[in-house]
Write an enzyme that holds these catalytic residues in place. Structure first.
Site, PDB file in Angstrom:
ATOM      1  N   CYS A 150      20.931 -69.157   2.995  1.00  0.00           N
ATOM      2  CA  CYS A 150      21.492 -69.759   4.331  1.00  0.00           C
ATOM      3  C   CYS A 150      22.088 -71.297   3.926  1.00  0.00           C
ATOM      4  O   CYS A 150      21.055 -72.039   3.554  1.00  0.00           O
ATOM      5  CB  CYS A 150      20.572 -69.714   5.399  1.00  0.00           C
ATOM      6  SG  CYS A 150      21.286 -70.448   6.775  1.00  0.00           S
ATOM      7  N   ASN A 184      26.062 -72.799  -8.805  1.00  0.00           N
ATOM      8  CA  ASN A 184      26.809 -71.811  -9.581  1.00  0.00           C
ATOM      9  C   ASN A 184      27.677 -71.036  -8.749  1.00  0.00           C
ATOM     10  O   ASN A 184      27.218 -70.254  -7.849  1.00  0.00           O
ATOM     11  CB  ASN A 184      25.926 -71.130 -10.273  1.00  0.00           C
ATOM     12  CG  ASN A 184      26.640 -70.145 -11.503  1.00  0.00           C
ATOM     13  OD1 ASN A 184      26.907 -70.557 -12.616  1.00  0.00           O
ATOM     14  ND2 ASN A 184      26.724 -68.802 -11.060  1.00  0.00           N
ATOM     15  N   GLU A 185      29.186 -70.994  -8.939  1.00  0.00           N
ATOM     16  CA  GLU A 185      30.002 -70.160  -8.062  1.00  0.00           C
ATOM     17  C   GLU A 185      29.864 -70.004  -6.647  1.00  0.00           C
ATOM     18  O   GLU A 185      29.527 -69.154  -6.209  1.00  0.00           O
ATOM     19  CB  GLU A 185      30.039 -68.786  -8.757  1.00  0.00           C
ATOM     20  CG  GLU A 185      30.429 -68.764 -10.147  1.00  0.00           C
ATOM     21  CD  GLU A 185      30.798 -67.491 -10.763  1.00  0.00           C
ATOM     22  OE1 GLU A 185      30.309 -66.393 -10.337  1.00  0.00           O
ATOM     23  OE2 GLU A 185      31.512 -67.348 -11.768  1.00  0.00           O
ATOM     24  N   CYS A 191      26.875 -66.420   6.096  1.00  0.00           N
ATOM     25  CA  CYS A 191      25.398 -66.122   6.795  1.00  0.00           C
ATOM     26  C   CYS A 191      25.694 -65.992   8.500  1.00  0.00           C
ATOM     27  O   CYS A 191      26.407 -66.969   8.932  1.00  0.00           O
ATOM     28  CB  CYS A 191      24.523 -67.248   6.485  1.00  0.00           C
ATOM     29  SG  CYS A 191      22.719 -67.253   7.094  1.00  0.00           S
ATOM     30  N   CYS A 196      23.313 -71.024  11.140  1.00  0.00           N
ATOM     31  CA  CYS A 196      24.735 -70.972  10.969  1.00  0.00           C
ATOM     32  C   CYS A 196      25.375 -71.033  12.378  1.00  0.00           C
ATOM     33  O   CYS A 196      26.589 -71.551  12.505  1.00  0.00           O
ATOM     34  CB  CYS A 196      25.094 -69.826  10.168  1.00  0.00           C
ATOM     35  SG  CYS A 196      24.441 -70.252   8.426  1.00  0.00           S
ATOM     36  N   GLU A 341      32.961 -70.832 -17.809  1.00  0.00           N
ATOM     37  CA  GLU A 341      32.388 -69.783 -18.520  1.00  0.00           C
ATOM     38  C   GLU A 341      33.784 -69.039 -19.113  1.00  0.00           C
ATOM     39  O   GLU A 341      34.657 -68.583 -18.235  1.00  0.00           O
ATOM     40  CB  GLU A 341      31.999 -68.883 -17.331  1.00  0.00           C
ATOM     41  CG  GLU A 341      30.589 -69.578 -17.093  1.00  0.00           C
ATOM     42  CD  GLU A 341      29.877 -68.484 -15.781  1.00  0.00           C
ATOM     43  OE1 GLU A 341      30.218 -67.433 -15.664  1.00  0.00           O
ATOM     44  OE2 GLU A 341      28.954 -68.955 -15.156  1.00  0.00           O
TER      45      GLU A 341
HETATM   46  C1  GLA Z   1      29.394 -65.401 -13.348  1.00  0.00           C
HETATM   47  C2  GLA Z   1      28.183 -65.997 -13.220  1.00  0.00           C
HETATM   48  C3  GLA Z   1      27.470 -66.198 -14.621  1.00  0.00           C
HETATM   49  C4  GLA Z   1      27.480 -64.589 -15.058  1.00  0.00           C
HETATM   50  C5  GLA Z   1      28.596 -64.221 -15.093  1.00  0.00           C
HETATM   51  C6  GLA Z   1      28.589 -62.634 -15.726  1.00  0.00           C
HETATM   52  O1  GLA Z   1      30.601 -65.983 -13.623  1.00  0.00           O
HETATM   53  O2  GLA Z   1      28.778 -67.668 -12.833  1.00  0.00           O
HETATM   54  O3  GLA Z   1      26.115 -66.646 -14.207  1.00  0.00           O
HETATM   55  O4  GLA Z   1      26.586 -63.955 -13.950  1.00  0.00           O
HETATM   56  O5  GLA Z   1      29.412 -64.282 -14.113  1.00  0.00           O
HETATM   57  O6  GLA Z   1      28.039 -61.745 -14.562  1.00  0.00           O
END
Ligand code: GLA
Length: 701
Positions: A150, A184-185, A191, A196, A341
């Site tokens: 959250c 990350n992403e 939520c 929230c 990535e």
């Molecule tokens: C995403 C994530 C990674 C990994 C890849 C593959 O892009 O950022 O950590 O999990 O997918 O699943």
């Protein structure tokens, strides 16, 4: 004399310390716009996402050697290693990461460190259950997987501050750490817990100041949903038929996007304060639209993103990948960016998703990033995991570390990019046309998808591909972008518009630009309320049309007939256009409105507005329209066979051409003359032969 020698030595020593630990110069600001190649000591960033914590320490040295041999000079580390860095609340252990960095740095490999908040440790959930997000049915996510926290939980905010601060303090002066990737992403999940909800009420108060204004803007009189106190306002959770007020639902998407930005900014502020000379980025997800990247990326030094061209097992959509690169670049003023990535093998979780890519495609995709403005490519991941959810998500190496065909092609690409670095450094994408992305419209279409088969990104993609087939570089712009430099802007299905955007588009056209609009434009105001003007609402005058009827496609086939009598398949939606001042370019071929206008063009000021009342269903049709509009205005690229891409970077009048063959057959392209091959230095004939999956980089003198 002795004192003078001593102070001279002191100066030398401190100069050496500063050089060895550049971040010792604490007040130095990072350059803007950010120069990625300079940041990486003059090297093109070429890296892998590496998880030393997944492997025996004894393997680190041979990994680093193999990386170095492949031209790898960069790694991303630690973004899922929270439990290893803070095994117990408030007790930190960075010794393992220090040792990993030492091994990598000794092989000329620098790092960005990921703050590990994308995957909080089990102990944190156990101790503070309220850090878990709640789904729309009121159920808290249980521990497992990742990204299920959250954004407004005070316990999660405190835990974030603690780990980010500890990492920054430990690594701020580390000469082998170039900077940071936050989380990350970022994006999911939405939520629906009490934190929230309270935060949403606060956000609404800041936006509308009074409940009277909010009730009016949202039209809450419908079904008698008028609110008398702020706390009555619900979140758009799963009610019967998901029938929530679309105005509330759009504001909730905006709120979540803003909250995601604020969470990222919380981390950025800590890192900037403690480690001001280390750069900060985040790994975005290209076409993902849960957040508005043009806002999210604002606090970062540069944009990075995660590129899996074969996500659904289909690798024919190379233009879709190009669009994602360009959207990412456009989300931060077209500055250079990196791929954090890059697909390094076949994707999969419990099953493999699709078929294996030919080794040459990994090189082609890396060059595609470069051709679209990337100054760094980092592959996910160095080696496929032995453990966990991603045992089938291939890295470059498989678990056995064999130097397979992917490793060979990655090594070849690394050597080539090193050779091209001087040429690429400082070169930019220059585009005469742009696609306008409206985050509000995308969200509004998620809330009310119009018809079953509507897809906003597909609208962008069809015009984008038409530009690329003509060999024209394209930018992606957002409502707040400067539009003045473009010759053509396509704003497909511009559903939600506010006054400033209408005025900006009108100024663009009056100054000589060509604006292409398509069906369902100008339907909603900024509150997701339907206009009471004749469609396309506030854009009707500049488009020179009125729309008094439309026909959503439901199992029917439609076609257009253009002024030359050529027929074009059309789909999804049919706006029946009544020209007021516009001229007709195509009419409908079938149904009760056969013969009525489907595509029009209207002169407005020094420019023109084209309105396409439907979705063009064939590549030939969108290409015909775009080529007609580009004629005499924009110089097009060479004639391209299917499966081949042409893109250009520019540097002080010099052009760098990229020709990329994504197909398994040899292809030929004929250029206007011979150009120099940037890798061999030889002048190539005008007729360029490209073997399967091959790439050619050519330059003007
Ligand atoms: C995403 C994530 C990674 C990994 C890849 C593959 O892009 O950022 O950590 O999990 O997918 O699943």
């Amino acid at each position: 004399m002795r004192n003078r020698v001593a102070s001279f030595l002191l100066v030398l020593v401190s100069a050496f310390i500063l050089a060895a630990h550049p971040s010792g110069a604490q007040s130095k600001e990072l350059p803007k716009p950010f120069d990625l190649i300079q940041w990486n000591g003059g090297k093109f960033i070429y890296g892998v996402d590496y998880y030393p914590e997944h492997w025996n320490e004894a393997q680190w040295e041979s990994d680093a050697k193999m990386m170095q041999a492949a031209g790898i000079n960069f790694v991303r580390l630690a973004e899922f290693a929270w439990v290893k860095m803070e095994p117990v609340e408030g007790k930190f252990d960075f010794a393992w990461l220090d040792r990993a960095l030492k091994v990598l740095n000794a092989h000329g490999i620098k790092a960005v460190l990921g703050t590990p908040t994308g995957s909080p440790p089990a102990w944190l959930y156990a101790k503070y259950p309220d850090i878990a997000a709640m789904d729309e049915n009121g159920v808290r996510y249980r521990y497992g997987s990742r990204r299920n926290y959250c954004l407004h939980s005070p316990n999660f905010i405190a835990a974030t501050q603690r780990i980010v601060t500890a990492m920054a303090e430990h690594y701020r002066n580390h000469p082998g750490v170039l900077g940071w990737q936050t989380d990350n992403e970022l994006g999911d999940p939405l939520c629906y817990d009490a934190y929230c909800r309270a935060a949403f009420h606060k956000w609404c108060r800041a936006q509308y100041k009074s409940l009277t204004a909010l009730n009016k803007a949202w039209g809450t009189i419908f079904w008698g949903h008028t609110y008398l106190t702020w706390s009555e306002i619900p979140l758009p959770w799963n009610t019967l038929g998901k029938a929530h007020n679309p105005s509330l639902a759009l504001d909730h998407r905006r709120f979540h996007s803003a909250a995601t930005h604020d969470y990222l900014k919380l981390q950025v502020d800590i890192l900037r304060k403690i480690a001001p000379t280390q750069a900060i980025t985040h790994n975005d997800m290209g076409m993902y639209d849960g957040v508005d990247y043009s806002v999210l990326n604002e606090p970062l030094d540069f944009v990075a993103w995660d590129n899996y061209p074969m996500f659904g097992g289909d690798y024919s959509n190379y233009f879709g990948v190009g669009l994602a690169h360009d959207l990412m670049r456009g989300s931060k003023d077209n500055q250079s960016f990196m791929v954090m990535e890059q697909q390094g093998g076949l994707p999969g979780w419990s099953i493999f998703w699709g078929r294996q890519a030919a080794p040459g495609l990994f090189r082609a995709w890396s060059y595609q990033g470069v051709a679209h403005g990337a100054d760094g490519i980092c592959y996910f991941r160095w080696r496929t995991s032995r453990y966990g959810t991603e045992q089938y998500w291939q890295g470059i190496l498989d678990q056995d570390s064999y130097a397979n065909a992917r490793y060979q092609i990655v090594s070849q690409t690394g050597k080539e990019l090193a050779q091209l670095t001087e040429l690429l450094h400082g070169s930019k994408i220059v585009a005469p046309v742009a696609l306008l992305v409206s985050p509000d419209s995308r969200w509004a279409f998620h809330i009310q998808p119009l018809v079953k088969d509507f897809d906003y990104n597909r609208q962008l993609g069809l015009y984008y591909a038409a530009f690329r087939r003509a060999g024209i570089n394209a930018d992606v712009v957002f409502p707040q972008s400067d539009l003045s430099g473009y010759k053509i802007i396509v704003a497909p299905s511009l559903f939600v518009v506010d006054k400033p955007l209408v005025e900006k588009l009108a100024a663009f056209v009056k100054n000589g630009g060509t604006l292409v609009l398509s069906y369902r434009t100008g339907v909603k105001d900024e509150h997701n309320v339907v206009t009471d003007q004749t469609l396309p609402g506030p854009l009707a005058e500049m488009a020179g049309i009125a729309i008094h009827d439309f026909d959503p496609q439901t199992n029917q086939e439609q076609e257009l007939v253009d002024v030359e009598g050529e027929r074009h398949p059309a789909r999804v939606w049919f706006d029946v256009l009544t020209p007021t001042t516009a001229q007709v370019l195509a009419t409908y071929g079938k149904g009760y409105y056969a013969g009525q206008a489907a595509i029009t063009i209207n002169n407005f000021g020094n420019g023109a507005v084209v309105y396409v009342g439907t979705e063009l269903a064939s590549a030939a049709s969108s290409s015909k329209l775009i080529n007609f509009l580009a004629q005499g205005k924009i110089s097009v690229g060479p004639s391209l066979p299917e499966g081949l891409e042409f893109a250009v970077r520019e540097k002080q009048g010099k052009q760098i051409f990229f020709l990329i063959n994504y197909t398994e057959k040899a292809q030929t392209v004929t250029l206007d003359r011979g150009y120099q091959n940037a890798l061999t230095g030889e002048t190539e004939p005008a007729e360029v032969q490209l073997p399967a999956f091959d790439v050619r980089v050519l330059t003007t003198p």
